[in-house]
Design a protein around this motif. Structure first.
Motif, PDB file in Angstrom:
ATOM      1  N   ALA A 115       0.777  -1.383   0.004  1.00  0.00           N
ATOM      2  CA  ALA A 115      -0.100   0.029   0.145  1.00  0.00           C
ATOM      3  C   ALA A 115       0.927   1.310   0.043  1.00  0.00           C
ATOM      4  N   GLU A 116       1.925   1.295   0.873  1.00  0.00           N
ATOM      5  CA  GLU A 116       2.682   2.306   0.741  1.00  0.00           C
ATOM      6  C   GLU A 116       3.510   2.360  -0.605  1.00  0.00           C
ATOM      7  N   HIS A 117       3.877   1.551  -1.260  1.00  0.00           N
ATOM      8  CA  HIS A 117       4.466   1.544  -2.462  1.00  0.00           C
ATOM      9  C   HIS A 117       3.696   2.061  -3.522  1.00  0.00           C
ATOM     10  N   HIS A 118       2.357   1.988  -3.206  1.00  0.00           N
ATOM     11  CA  HIS A 118       1.194   2.357  -4.323  1.00  0.00           C
ATOM     12  C   HIS A 118       0.921   3.888  -4.137  1.00  0.00           C
ATOM     13  N   HIS A 119       1.063   4.279  -2.738  1.00  0.00           N
ATOM     14  CA  HIS A 119       1.137   5.804  -2.610  1.00  0.00           C
ATOM     15  C   HIS A 119       2.190   6.691  -2.952  1.00  0.00           C
ATOM     16  N   ASP A 120       3.320   6.075  -2.981  1.00  0.00           N
ATOM     17  CA  ASP A 120       4.608   6.372  -3.497  1.00  0.00           C
ATOM     18  C   ASP A 120       4.702   6.664  -5.148  1.00  0.00           C
ATOM     19  N   PHE A 121       4.027   5.674  -5.748  1.00  0.00           N
ATOM     20  CA  PHE A 121       3.814   5.677  -7.089  1.00  0.00           C
ATOM     21  C   PHE A 121       2.810   6.749  -7.448  1.00  0.00           C
ATOM     22  N   LYS A 122       1.785   7.082  -6.603  1.00  0.00           N
ATOM     23  CA  LYS A 122       0.825   8.023  -6.974  1.00  0.00           C
ATOM     24  C   LYS A 122       1.526   9.570  -6.915  1.00  0.00           C
ATOM     25  N   ARG A 123       2.433   9.440  -5.745  1.00  0.00           N
ATOM     26  CA  ARG A 123       3.239  10.935  -5.325  1.00  0.00           C
ATOM     27  C   ARG A 123       4.173  11.010  -6.484  1.00  0.00           C
ATOM     28  N   ALA A 124       4.816  10.110  -7.006  1.00  0.00           N
ATOM     29  CA  ALA A 124       5.794  10.168  -7.985  1.00  0.00           C
ATOM     30  C   ALA A 124       5.098  10.839  -9.529  1.00  0.00           C
ATOM     31  N   ASN A 125       3.765  10.293  -9.416  1.00  0.00           N
ATOM     32  CA  ASN A 125       2.992  10.791 -10.911  1.00  0.00           C
ATOM     33  C   ASN A 125       2.299  12.166 -10.416  1.00  0.00           C
ATOM     34  N   GLY A 126       2.610  12.777  -9.350  1.00  0.00           N
ATOM     35  CA  GLY A 126       2.141  14.410  -9.343  1.00  0.00           C
ATOM     36  C   GLY A 126       1.201  14.344  -8.459  1.00  0.00           C
ATOM     37  N   TYR A 127       0.775  13.385  -7.495  1.00  0.00           N
ATOM     38  CA  TYR A 127      -0.446  13.583  -6.573  1.00  0.00           C
ATOM     39  C   TYR A 127       0.127  13.852  -5.282  1.00  0.00           C
ATOM     40  N   SER A 128      -0.413  15.117  -4.720  1.00  0.00           N
ATOM     41  CA  SER A 128       0.143  15.543  -3.297  1.00  0.00           C
ATOM     42  C   SER A 128      -0.547  14.712  -2.290  1.00  0.00           C
ATOM     43  N   ASP A 129      -0.028  14.610  -1.231  1.00  0.00           N
ATOM     44  CA  ASP A 129      -0.366  13.738  -0.052  1.00  0.00           C
ATOM     45  C   ASP A 129      -1.804  14.176   0.588  1.00  0.00           C
ATOM     46  N   LEU A 130      -2.114  15.255   0.160  1.00  0.00           N
ATOM     47  CA  LEU A 130      -3.811  15.582   0.616  1.00  0.00           C
ATOM     48  C   LEU A 130      -4.365  14.709  -0.657  1.00  0.00           C
ATOM     49  N   GLU A 131      -4.324  14.877  -1.966  1.00  0.00           N
ATOM     50  CA  GLU A 131      -4.949  14.175  -2.765  1.00  0.00           C
ATOM     51  C   GLU A 131      -4.843  12.438  -2.660  1.00  0.00           C
ATOM     52  N   VAL A 132      -3.857  12.073  -2.331  1.00  0.00           N
ATOM     53  CA  VAL A 132      -3.710  10.475  -1.889  1.00  0.00           C
ATOM     54  C   VAL A 132      -4.399  10.032  -0.636  1.00  0.00           C
ATOM     55  N   SER A 133      -4.534  11.244   0.460  1.00  0.00           N
ATOM     56  CA  SER A 133      -5.222  10.707   1.400  1.00  0.00           C
ATOM     57  C   SER A 133      -6.719  10.752   1.184  1.00  0.00           C
ATOM     58  N   GLN A 134      -7.385  12.009   0.566  1.00  0.00           N
ATOM     59  CA  GLN A 134      -8.589  12.254   0.135  1.00  0.00           C
ATOM     60  C   GLN A 134      -9.253  11.289  -0.802  1.00  0.00           C
ATOM     61  N   LYS A 135      -8.433  10.849  -1.712  1.00  0.00           N
ATOM     62  CA  LYS A 135      -9.024   9.574  -2.829  1.00  0.00           C
ATOM     63  C   LYS A 135      -8.963   8.528  -1.891  1.00  0.00           C
TER      64      LYS A 135
END
Length: 243
Positions: free
Chosen positions: A179-199
């Motif tokens: 799950a953490e690796h997936h969130h890192d993938f999303k951050r690497a693609n330009g999503y902010s921590d806020l976007e990751v959390s709210q999604k």
């Protein structure tokens, strides 16, 4: 065709609503899926290759939960068997309306029929190849076996099903790590921590993942003679099952 950038969760939301495939999501879906699902483009490209292999003459091919039709387009590019018709099905009118823009731009002899329908109640027949690309995870768990069974029962001998899903893991350490690796993938693609959390808040109540064994056991229970996982990237995987 221009594509809008996904900024749905970029500002603070006092109450994060459950995720749904509405107009807002349909407008940004190509960007959202590319930046959110590791391996998505690889899966879609290989769906086209598999469709070319398994599509039988004068049969039907089903894209179940087609969203904007990425898998449908991939299959149209590769299917050469005569008399094949693709049935692209989704229960979101917003997604189907926008999918028409993609499908109408395609020059292919393979016809496509779009349907706005609930795939758990769909009449499936004369099917040689079917795709559930990140669709089953949004269906109530108690309806998943009957959905797979309905697909199997409508298939020709030798037909194939591709099932792609987000996975969960029984081992808490593995679950947390991927799950953490997936969130890192999303951050690497330009999503902010806020976007990751709210999604995550929006989708965790409607997307209910299962283990790889859950999927493989269900495919075998429905009657498929072969069921195998052919792809995984972090906590996303794809399976193929042969009747």
């Amino acid at each position: 065709m221009s594509q809008e950038t996904d900024t749905i969760y970029s500002t603070v939301q006092t109450a994060v609503a459950d995720f749904k495939f509405d107009d807002k999501v349909a407008n940004v879906f190509p960007d959202m899926i590319k930046r959110s699902v590791p391996g998505y483009s690889h899966i879609v490209a290989n769906i086209g290759i598999l469709a070319e292999q398994y599509a039988q003459p004068n049969s039907r091919v089903y894209d179940l939960g087609c969203s904007l039709g990425a898998a449908t387009v991939a299959m149209r590019h590769r299917i050469h068997a005569p008399g094949v018709k693709i049935i692209a099905v989704d229960n979101s009118e917003a997604m189907l309306e926008r999918s028409a823009q993609f499908l109408d731009a395609e020059d292919s002899p393979t016809p496509v029929e779009t349907k706005c329908a609930d795939i758990t109640e769909l009449d499936i027949r004369q099917c040689s190849f079917a795709v559930l690309n990140f669709t089953l995870q949004f269906i109530a768990p108690e309806k998943r076996l009957q959905t797979i069974q309905r697909i199997y029962d409508g298939m020709l001998p030798g037909a194939a099903l591709v099932l792609s899903e987000k996975l969960r893991f029984d081992d808490p350490t593995q679950e947390k790590l991927l799950a953490e690796h997936h969130h890192d993938f999303k951050r690497a693609n330009g999503y902010s921590d806020l976007e990751v959390s709210q999604k995550r808040q929006a989708i965790e109540r409607v997307l209910l993942p299962e283990t790889a064994d859950d999927h493989l056991n269900r495919l075998k229970a429905a009657g498929f003679s072969i069921a195998s996982q052919w792809f995984q990237s972090f906590n996303f995987a794809s399976f193929i099952a042969i009747k």
